[in-house]
Design an enzyme around this catalytic site. Structure first.
Site, PDB file in Angstrom:
ATOM      1  N   TYR A 139     -43.912  25.823  30.931  1.00 55.74           N
ATOM      2  CA  TYR A 139     -43.767  25.694  32.292  1.00 55.74           C
ATOM      3  C   TYR A 139     -43.086  26.845  33.088  1.00 55.74           C
ATOM      4  CZ  TYR A 139     -44.491  20.514  31.460  1.00 55.74           C
ATOM      5  OH  TYR A 139     -45.067  19.502  31.460  1.00 55.74           O
ATOM      6  N   MET A 192     -40.289  18.853  27.120  1.00 58.87           N
ATOM      7  CA  MET A 192     -39.738  17.429  26.714  1.00 58.87           C
ATOM      8  C   MET A 192     -40.042  17.181  25.331  1.00 58.87           C
ATOM      9  SD  MET A 192     -40.159  13.662  27.945  1.00 58.87           S
ATOM     10  CE  MET A 192     -39.898  14.217  29.795  1.00 58.87           C
ATOM     11  N   LYS A 204     -17.276   9.007  15.245  1.00 57.32           N
ATOM     12  CA  LYS A 204     -17.784   8.635  16.717  1.00 57.32           C
ATOM     13  C   LYS A 204     -18.945   9.306  16.931  1.00 57.32           C
ATOM     14  CE  LYS A 204     -14.603  12.374  18.563  1.00 57.32           C
ATOM     15  NZ  LYS A 204     -13.528  12.908  19.015  1.00 57.32           N
ATOM     16  N   ARG A 250      -5.719  14.332  28.653  1.00 55.17           N
ATOM     17  CA  ARG A 250      -6.762  13.563  28.745  1.00 55.17           C
ATOM     18  C   ARG A 250      -6.744  12.155  28.316  1.00 55.17           C
ATOM     19  NH1 ARG A 250     -11.384  14.645  24.051  1.00 55.17           N
ATOM     20  NH2 ARG A 250      -9.770  13.827  22.651  1.00 55.17           N
TER      21      ARG A 250
HETATM   22  C1  LIG Z   1     -13.161  13.749  18.219  1.00 60.93           C
HETATM   23  C2  LIG Z   1     -11.841  13.984  17.838  1.00 60.93           C
HETATM   24  C3  LIG Z   1     -11.150  14.149  16.649  1.00 60.93           C
HETATM   25  C4  LIG Z   1     -12.022  14.948  15.585  1.00 60.93           C
HETATM   26  O1  LIG Z   1     -12.235  16.318  16.248  1.00 60.93           O
HETATM   27  P1  LIG Z   1     -13.138  17.137  15.409  1.00 60.93           P
HETATM   28  O2  LIG Z   1     -12.764  18.321  16.141  1.00 60.93           O
HETATM   29  O3  LIG Z   1     -14.440  17.048  15.262  1.00 60.93           O
HETATM   30  O4  LIG Z   1     -12.665  17.444  14.025  1.00 60.93           O
HETATM   31  C5  LIG Z   1      -9.944  13.952  16.276  1.00 60.93           C
HETATM   32  N1  LIG Z   1      -9.027  13.371  17.318  1.00 60.93           N
HETATM   33  C6  LIG Z   1      -9.371  12.808  18.322  1.00 60.93           C
HETATM   34  C7  LIG Z   1      -8.585  12.367  19.282  1.00 60.93           C
HETATM   35  C8  LIG Z   1     -10.705  12.939  18.773  1.00 60.93           C
HETATM   36  O5  LIG Z   1     -11.189  12.868  19.916  1.00 60.93           O
END
Ligand SMILES: *Cc1c(COP(=O)(O)O)cnc(C)c1O
Length: 376
Positions: A265, A313, A44, A143
Site C-alpha cells: 500500500y 491488515m 490483567k 492516575r
Molecule cells: C499493571 C499494574 C501493575 C503491573 O505492572 P508491570 O509494570 O507490568 O509489572 C502493578 N500495579 C498496578 C496498579 C498496575 O496497574
C-alpha cells in the site's frame, strides 16, 4: 527457546508459542529478588495477552496465591481458574452497582475514591460482614487512588476503615523503569507519609521494575506483570528474565521483482534492483503494528530480513533477497518474536513498549503452550 521452523498444524497464519516454564522461572526469580515480600501475579488483559487460563495455573504451581486484574469480569473469570483460597484483587475497584458481584466471587476491590470506599462500606454494613478491601492512595502519578483532598474528605482512616477489613494499602510508581528517576524516591517518601496516617496494614508499591529498585520498594507485597512475561524491567540494562513468547508466521507467497517495482500500500517500497519478496500471513489486525512499516524485521533461520513497505491488515511483505528458496516455501515460517528477536526489540522498532506489543497480539494465531506441567 523454540526451534525456528515452527510449522502451523492448522491453517492459521502464525503460531504463538507461550513458554509456561519461562513464566514460572520468571516468577521464581522475582520471588528471589523480592526477599520477604509476597509476589503477586498481575493477570490483567488476559495475562498481557498470553492467556490467563494457562498462565495463572502455571503461576499457581510456582507458588503464586495472589493475583491482580483490572476489571471485575477479569476477576470473575480468574476465580474459576486459580486454586481455592487465592486472593484476587480488582485494581479498578467495583464500578457503581457491581459490588454484589465482587462479593459473590470473593474478589477484593481496590478502593480508589471516596465513592468506592462508601459503597463498599455500605455493602459491608448491609451484609453484616467486614469484607476484605484494599485501599489505593495516589503518591504522585495522578492516575488512580485517593488524593490528599479525598483523604481529607474521608476523615480519619481509623474511623472509615472500621467498616471493612483493610487488607492492603497500595500505590503505584510512574517511573520505576528508570532506576535513578527522582520520582521513585519522591513517591516512596510520599507513600510512607500517607502510610503513617493509616493504622498498620500490609503495604504494596512495586510493579515489575520496582522489584529491581531494591528492598526499600518491596514492602509486604510486590505486583509484577510485565517481568513475568519476559519484558525487561530495566530497559538499557541486561534482561535477567526469560522471554516467554515466540511468534512464527507462515509464508504465503514468494516472488521476484525487478528494479522499479513497488511493494505494498502506498507503493512506499520501490526495488532498486532485482529483489525477492516474501508475503507472510500476519498483519496489523494480528497486532503486528502498522508503525513497523518500513522499520520492522523478521528472522529466517537466524538471518535478519527487513519489512518491505507498509504492513497490511492481514499480511506483511519481507525483503528476503539472498535467502535460499528451499527455506521460503509456502507453509514454512519466519520468526517475528523468538530467540533472535525479543518482544522489546519489536517494540523499539515500532516506537512503543513491549507491554503494548504483547497485549495487542491477536486472536487469529494458533496458540501453543509448552511446559508448565505438574500439580498446583
Ligand atoms: C499493571 C499494574 C501493575 C503491573 O505492572 P508491570 O509494570 O507490568 O509489572 C502493578 N500495579 C498496578 C496498579 C498496575 O496497574
Amino acid at each position: 527457546m523454540q526451534p525456528f521452523h515452527v510449522a502451523p498444524a492448522s491453517r492459521a497464519g502464525a503460531v504463538l508459542t507461550v513458554d509456561l516454564d519461562a513464566v514460572a522461572a520468571n516468577y521464581r526469580l522475582l520471588a528471589e529478588r523480592a526477599g520477604r515480600a509476597v509476589v503477586a501475579g498481575v493477570m490483567k488483559a488476559d495475562a498481557y495477552g498470553l492467556g490467563m487460563a494457562r498462565v495463572a495455573p502455571a503461576l499457581a504451581r510456582a507458588g503464586c496465591r495472589v493475583f491482580f486484574t483490572a476489571h471485575v469480569d477479569e476477576g470473575i473469570r480468574l476465580r474459576g481458574i486459580v486454586p481455592a483460597g487465592s486472593a484476587i484483587y480488582v485494581l479498578h475497584g467495583p464500578p457503581p452497582g457491581s459490588a454484589a458481584d465482587v462479593v459473590a466471587h470473593g474478589l477484593i476491590p481496590v478502593l480508589n475514591d471516596p465513592g468506592q470506599v462508601r459503597e463498599w462500606s455500605a455493602l459491608c454494613a448491609r451484609a453484616g460482614r467486614r469484607l476484605a478491601g484494599a485501599v489505593q492512595v495516589d503518591s504522585g502519578m495522578s492516575r488512580m487512588g485517593l488524593s490528599p483532598a479525598d483523604l481529607d474528605a474521608l476523615g480519619d482512616p481509623r474511623d472509615w476503615l472500621a467498616a471493612f477489613e483493610p487488607v492492603l494499602l497500595m500505590s503505584h510508581l510512574a517511573c520505576a523503569d528508570v532506576p535513578d528517576h527522582p520520582m521513585n524516591t519522591r513517591q516512596r517518601t510520599r507513600f510512607d507519609a500517607l502510610r503513617a496516617r493509616f493504622p498498620a496494614m500490609p503495604a504494596s508499591l512495586a510493579n515489575s521494575s520496582a522489584v529491581f529498585l531494591g528492598p526499600d520498594f518491596h514492602y509486604d507485597l510486590v505486583r509484577p506483570g510485565a517481568a513475568l512475561y519476559g519484558i525487561n524491567p530495566q530497559p538499557g540494562h541486561p534482561n535477567p528474565l526469560r522471554q516467554a513468547v515466540s511468534l512464527d508466521a507462515r509464508i504465503v507467497q514468494v516472488r521476484t521483482i525487478q528494479a522499479g517495482a513497488a511493494v505494498g500500500y502506498g507503493a512506499r517500497y520501490v526495488a532498486h534492483g532485482t529483489r525477492r519478496i516474501a508475503t507472510i500471513a500476519v498483519g496489523y489486525a494480528d497486532g503486528w503494528l502498522r508503525a513497523l512499516s518500513g522499520h520492522g524485521h523478521a528472522y529466517v533461520d537466524g538471518v535478519r530480513v527487513p519489512v518491505a513497505g507498509t504492513v497490511s491488515m492481514d499480511s506483511i511483505t519481507l525483503d528476503v533477497t539472498g535467502i535460499p528458496d528451499a527455506r521460503l516455501q509456502p507453509g514454512m515460517t519466519v520468526e517475528l518474536i523468538g530467540p533472535h528477536q525479543h518482544v522489546d526489540a519489536v517494540a523499539a522498532e515500532a516506537n512503543t513498549i513491549g507491554y503494548e506489543v504483547l497485549t495487542r497480539l491477536g486472536s487469529r494465531f494458533e496458540r501453543r503452550y509448552v511446559g508448565g506441567g505438574g500439580d498446583m
